[in-house]
Design a protein around this motif. Structure first.
Motif, PDB file in Angstrom:
ATOM      1  N   TRP A 153       0.835  -1.212   0.000  1.00  0.00           N
ATOM      2  CA  TRP A 153       0.000   0.000   0.000  1.00  0.00           C
ATOM      3  C   TRP A 153       0.862   1.251   0.000  1.00  0.00           C
ATOM      4  O   TRP A 153       0.596   2.215  -0.723  1.00  0.00           O
ATOM      5  CB  TRP A 153      -0.948  -0.032   1.194  1.00  0.00           C
ATOM      6  N   TRP A 156       2.371   1.791  -3.370  1.00  0.00           N
ATOM      7  CA  TRP A 156       1.356   2.321  -4.277  1.00  0.00           C
ATOM      8  C   TRP A 156       1.154   3.821  -4.042  1.00  0.00           C
ATOM      9  O   TRP A 156       1.071   4.601  -4.996  1.00  0.00           O
ATOM     10  CB  TRP A 156       0.050   1.563  -4.074  1.00  0.00           C
ATOM     11  N   ARG A 157       1.102   4.240  -2.788  1.00  0.00           N
ATOM     12  CA  ARG A 157       0.961   5.656  -2.458  1.00  0.00           C
ATOM     13  C   ARG A 157       2.168   6.442  -2.943  1.00  0.00           C
ATOM     14  O   ARG A 157       2.028   7.549  -3.474  1.00  0.00           O
ATOM     15  CB  ARG A 157       0.808   5.837  -0.948  1.00  0.00           C
TER      16      ARG A 157
END
Length: 377
Positions: A153, A156-157
């Motif tokens: 995550w 991805w950020r």
């Protein structure tokens, strides 16, 4: 293959921790530390000697980190009011001094005193004696899964933020697009590596092996330290460190106690290296003074410079790339007919050449920011 990847993961996470401590001192504060291995040595020996006295593992590692931080306090009070080169000279001497003292003095190993030259063996290791049932195995796998999901995550950020900035910045469109592409490639590479580690970790945790338990603990600690450092360097405290790195006269003019900030950075970086020392002792399962020679410090410098000074993610990437190179050239003798000594020298020459090319092509490192470059100071 899974066991080999687990071993590499432990080694990489240890030196990523070790490099994060140096990156805080050099990359964010501009402190030249050529004896970083001294903090690792104190952390390793303090941890194992206390555990042999019956102190719990976690408490022993924390005390080792505190002792390493106190060494930073002593070095800081001795040199930080002088020019930067004095700090570099003193830290080299301190690193070798501690190694030689450990090598030549008797150490309290358990209930007896033993020469440090013989090393320390047979000490407790985290989760080594654990005999988990199915519930414990699933719990450990769940922890690893949660850690992997958070990592993916965050990657991805990180890619998404670079994409937004490249879209918003119309004046530097080409440079921003190149930055987004590089972030995308690095993000995908780290994501694939994370998935490979996850698969190996699940296999190792289900057919439980002590090395897999140590891998899980090292990754959790690395993730925690990385998270807290990211918060710290984005805080007002971190911004003062960056100002000191660029020109310490400016924060002085604004009323900041530059000496105290430098001291905090040196101590915190030393404590992180002390934790890395505890993990390297647990990985080796027997430590000797020769495990803590000056080359370990310069390995950390290679990792920080390669990944980009002033970037915590860059330090982790530098550790990954370093160990990929280190293990990838281990069987170079099958291609080039050389004896072990010459082959070892050749591997060092190759990584030196890579660093020289990197300094010409991208002096700030892979993820470093050119506008924050400190190498030219």
């Amino acid at each position: 293959m899974a066991e080999y990847l687990i071993f590499l993961t432990i080694s990489t996470s240890i030196f990523a921790l070790f490099g994060l401590g140096l990156n805080l001192q050099w990359g964010f504060t501009g402190l030249i530390n050529f004896g970083h291995v001294a903090f690792m040595t104190l952390g390793a020996y303090t941890t194992v000697l206390l555990t042999l006295k019956g102190v719990p593992l976690v408490l022993s590692a924390i005390i080792g980190a505190v002792i390493a931080a106190l060494l930073g306090l002593i070095i800081g009070f001795s040199t930080l009011r002088l020019r930067e080169d004095y700090l570099g000279i003193v830290t080299i001497g301190v690193g070798e001094l501690i190694r030689l003292v450990v090598n030549n003095q008797d150490l309290p190993v358990g209930n007896e005193w033993r020469s440090g030259a013989f090393g320390v063996q047979s000490y407790p290791i985290p989760l080594a004696t654990l005999v988990p049932n199915l519930f414990i195995k699933l719990l450990l796998i769940g922890l690893l899964t949660l850690l992997v999901l958070i990592t993916l995550w965050q990657l991805w950020r990180w890619i998404g933020v670079s994409r937004v900035s490249s879209s918003a910045n119309s004046q530097k469109k080409v440079g921003s697009k190149q930055e987004f592409i590089s972030h995308l490639v690095i993000g995908v590479f780290l994501a694939l590596l994370t998935v490979a580690i996850y698969i190996s970790g699940v296999i190792g945790l289900y057919d439980y092996k002590a090395t897999t338990g140590l891998m899980l603990v090292s990754l959790i600690v690395l993730a925690f330290v990385f998270w807290r450092l990211e918060i710290l360097v984005r805080s007002p405290w971190g911004r003062v460190l960056k100002a000191i790195r660029e020109d310490e006269e400016i924060p002085k003019a604004l009323g900041k106690n530059v000496f105290w900030y430098k001291l905090q950075s040196l101590m915190l970086g030393g404590a992180i290296a002390g934790i890395a020392g505890a993990f390297i002792a647990w990985q080796l399962s027997a430590i000797y003074p020769n495990n803590f020679e000056p080359i370990e410090t310069f390995t950390a410098w290679i990792i920080v410079i390669l990944g980009g000074s002033g970037s915590n993610l860059g330090t982790i990437l530098g550790a990954v790339l370093y160990f990929m190179y280190y293990e990838g050239t281990r069987n170079l003798d099958k291609i080039i007919s050389l004896d072990s000594d010459r082959l070892s020298a050749l591997r060092i020459m190759i990584i030196g050449l890579i660093l020289m090319v990197l300094m010409i092509w991208r002096p700030q490192g892979i993820l470093g920011k050119k506008e924050e470059l400190t190498l030219g100071k």
